[in-house]
Design a protein around this motif. Structure first.
Motif, PDB file in Angstrom:
ATOM      1  N   ALA A 150       0.851  -1.179   0.000  1.00  0.00           N
ATOM      2  CA  ALA A 150       0.000   0.000   0.000  1.00  0.00           C
ATOM      3  C   ALA A 150       0.890   1.233   0.000  1.00  0.00           C
ATOM      4  CB  ALA A 150      -0.910   0.007   1.226  1.00  0.00           C
ATOM      5  N   SER A 151       0.371   2.309  -0.549  1.00  0.00           N
ATOM      6  CA  SER A 151       1.084   3.574  -0.591  1.00  0.00           C
ATOM      7  C   SER A 151       0.116   4.680  -0.196  1.00  0.00           C
ATOM      8  CB  SER A 151       1.633   3.819  -1.998  1.00  0.00           C
ATOM      9  OG  SER A 151       2.247   5.072  -2.087  1.00  0.00           O
ATOM     10  N   PHE A 152       0.573   5.579   0.671  1.00  0.00           N
ATOM     11  CA  PHE A 152      -0.257   6.665   1.166  1.00  0.00           C
ATOM     12  C   PHE A 152       0.483   7.979   0.961  1.00  0.00           C
ATOM     13  CE2 PHE A 152      -0.954   2.841   3.618  1.00  0.00           C
ATOM     14  CZ  PHE A 152      -2.331   2.703   3.643  1.00  0.00           C
TER      15      PHE A 152
ATOM     16  N   SER B 246      -1.397   8.373   9.744  1.00  0.00           N
ATOM     17  CA  SER B 246      -0.490   8.343  10.890  1.00  0.00           C
ATOM     18  C   SER B 246       0.213   6.992  10.946  1.00  0.00           C
ATOM     19  CB  SER B 246      -1.251   8.587  12.191  1.00  0.00           C
ATOM     20  OG  SER B 246      -2.183   7.537  12.408  1.00  0.00           O
ATOM     21  N   LEU B 247       1.324   6.967  11.667  1.00  0.00           N
ATOM     22  CA  LEU B 247       2.054   5.720  11.894  1.00  0.00           C
ATOM     23  C   LEU B 247       2.091   5.433  13.387  1.00  0.00           C
ATOM     24  CD1 LEU B 247       3.821   7.146   9.312  1.00  0.00           C
ATOM     25  CD2 LEU B 247       4.738   4.859   9.456  1.00  0.00           C
ATOM     26  N   GLU B 248       1.789   4.193  13.730  1.00  0.00           N
ATOM     27  CA  GLU B 248       1.875   3.749  15.118  1.00  0.00           C
ATOM     28  C   GLU B 248       2.960   2.687  15.201  1.00  0.00           C
ATOM     29  OE1 GLU B 248      -1.923   2.467  16.550  1.00  0.00           O
ATOM     30  OE2 GLU B 248      -2.847   4.410  16.106  1.00  0.00           O
ATOM     31  N   PHE B 249       3.802   2.815  16.209  1.00  0.00           N
ATOM     32  CA  PHE B 249       4.910   1.891  16.416  1.00  0.00           C
ATOM     33  C   PHE B 249       4.738   1.243  17.779  1.00  0.00           C
ATOM     34  CE2 PHE B 249       6.272   5.441  13.831  1.00  0.00           C
ATOM     35  CZ  PHE B 249       6.905   4.833  12.759  1.00  0.00           C
ATOM     36  N   ASP B 250       4.792  -0.091  17.811  1.00  0.00           N
ATOM     37  CA  ASP B 250       4.694  -0.808  19.075  1.00  0.00           C
ATOM     38  C   ASP B 250       5.865  -1.782  19.172  1.00  0.00           C
ATOM     39  OD1 ASP B 250       4.088  -2.169  21.386  1.00  0.00           O
ATOM     40  OD2 ASP B 250       2.003  -2.549  20.840  1.00  0.00           O
TER      41      ASP B 250
ATOM     42  N   ARG C 250      -2.418   4.209   9.668  1.00  0.00           N
ATOM     43  CA  ARG C 250      -3.851   4.472   9.761  1.00  0.00           C
ATOM     44  C   ARG C 250      -4.180   5.662   8.862  1.00  0.00           C
ATOM     45  NH1 ARG C 250      -5.868   1.386  13.679  1.00  0.00           N
ATOM     46  NH2 ARG C 250      -4.521   0.759  15.392  1.00  0.00           N
ATOM     47  N   ASP C 251      -4.956   5.404   7.838  1.00  0.00           N
ATOM     48  CA  ASP C 251      -5.343   6.450   6.897  1.00  0.00           C
ATOM     49  C   ASP C 251      -6.739   6.952   7.246  1.00  0.00           C
ATOM     50  OD1 ASP C 251      -5.317   8.209   4.772  1.00  0.00           O
ATOM     51  OD2 ASP C 251      -5.861   6.690   3.293  1.00  0.00           O
ATOM     52  N   GLU C 252      -6.892   7.472   8.452  1.00  0.00           N
ATOM     53  CA  GLU C 252      -8.200   7.934   8.909  1.00  0.00           C
ATOM     54  C   GLU C 252      -8.749   9.086   8.085  1.00  0.00           C
ATOM     55  OE1 GLU C 252      -7.129   8.613  12.951  1.00  0.00           O
ATOM     56  OE2 GLU C 252      -7.195   6.483  13.451  1.00  0.00           O
ATOM     57  N   PRO C 253      -7.919  10.058   7.640  1.00  0.00           N
ATOM     58  CA  PRO C 253      -8.505  11.198   6.925  1.00  0.00           C
ATOM     59  C   PRO C 253      -9.063  10.858   5.543  1.00  0.00           C
ATOM     60  CG  PRO C 253      -6.192  11.655   7.487  1.00  0.00           C
ATOM     61  CD  PRO C 253      -6.502  10.260   7.899  1.00  0.00           C
TER      62      PRO C 253
ATOM     63  N   VAL D 282      -3.301  -0.527   7.915  1.00  0.00           N
ATOM     64  CA  VAL D 282      -2.422  -1.619   7.515  1.00  0.00           C
ATOM     65  C   VAL D 282      -1.412  -1.807   8.638  1.00  0.00           C
ATOM     66  CG1 VAL D 282      -0.743  -2.416   5.815  1.00  0.00           C
ATOM     67  CG2 VAL D 282      -2.664  -0.986   5.082  1.00  0.00           C
ATOM     68  N   THR D 283      -1.304  -3.045   9.142  1.00  0.00           N
ATOM     69  CA  THR D 283      -0.349  -3.347  10.202  1.00  0.00           C
ATOM     70  C   THR D 283       0.628  -4.402   9.721  1.00  0.00           C
ATOM     71  OG1 THR D 283      -1.968  -2.833  11.921  1.00  0.00           O
ATOM     72  CG2 THR D 283      -0.071  -4.157  12.587  1.00  0.00           C
ATOM     73  N   VAL D 284       1.900  -4.144   9.962  1.00  0.00           N
ATOM     74  CA  VAL D 284       2.965  -5.062   9.563  1.00  0.00           C
ATOM     75  C   VAL D 284       3.787  -5.407  10.797  1.00  0.00           C
ATOM     76  CG1 VAL D 284       5.000  -5.341   8.090  1.00  0.00           C
ATOM     77  CG2 VAL D 284       3.066  -4.010   7.280  1.00  0.00           C
ATOM     78  N   ARG D 285       4.070  -6.694  10.951  1.00  0.00           N
ATOM     79  CA  ARG D 285       4.937  -7.160  12.034  1.00  0.00           C
ATOM     80  C   ARG D 285       6.325  -7.365  11.435  1.00  0.00           C
ATOM     81  NH1 ARG D 285       4.504 -10.704  16.861  1.00  0.00           N
ATOM     82  NH2 ARG D 285       6.439 -11.910  16.922  1.00  0.00           N
TER      83      ARG D 285
END
Length: 163
Positions: free
Chosen positions: A48-50, A85-89, A101-104, A110-113
């Protein structure tokens, strides 16, 4: 073009923020904005590309995010609501979970491990930030609210603009 972020594992999964160039080169109020794209690949041919536009304060926020990642804290970057946004865990043992997360625009997530990441992954992100700042230095200064001018020493300095 330099990547601001590039996280990749041995399985072919990756998350990158590619800098494409200045959003409005030579235009005083948009010169320091950067066109970019967040690119996610899963290693199974799915990706995916955003598109995003990064503001100078987004680079500052990324710089503030890196120490939290080093401390092993989950964190979010680009969380203004105007872009994906990007979330890092990093709490998952031996892995880093990264969610875009492409909320707007689309509402998609899309989550990648990523596992395993090289031990130098965080140091590499600092170096990438430095390279982006060297390639695209801030050349505009806000002298007072709504008033902008080229920083001193910039070739072919343009006129002062007030919004």
């Amino acid at each position: 073009m330099p990547n601001l972020i590039h996280l990749a594992d041995a399985g072919g999964r990756s998350v990158s923020v590619r800098i494409l160039g200045r959003a409005q080169p030579g235009i005083l109020t948009g010169h320091d904005f950067l066109d970019a794209e967040i690119v996610v690949t899963t290693g199974e041919g799915v990706g995916a590309s955003f598109p995003v536009t990064l503001l100078p304060e987004d680079l500052e926020d990324w710089e503030e995010t890196l120490p939290r990642l080093k401390a092993g804290e989950p964190t979010r970057w680009l969380d203004s609501g105007r872009t994906p946004s990007l979330e890092f865990d990093p709490r998952t043992t031996g892995a880093l979970l990264v969610s875009v997360r492409d909320e707007p625009a689309t509402g998609a997530t899309v989550t990648v491990r990523l596992t395993p990441l090289p031990p130098t992954w965080l140091t590499e992100q600092w170096a990438r930030l430095t390279r982006v700042r060297e390639a695209y230095p801030q050349e505009v200064v806000e002298t007072s609210p709504g008033a902008y001018e080229w920083r001193h020493g910039r070739p072919a300095a343009g006129p002062r603009t007030t919004l």
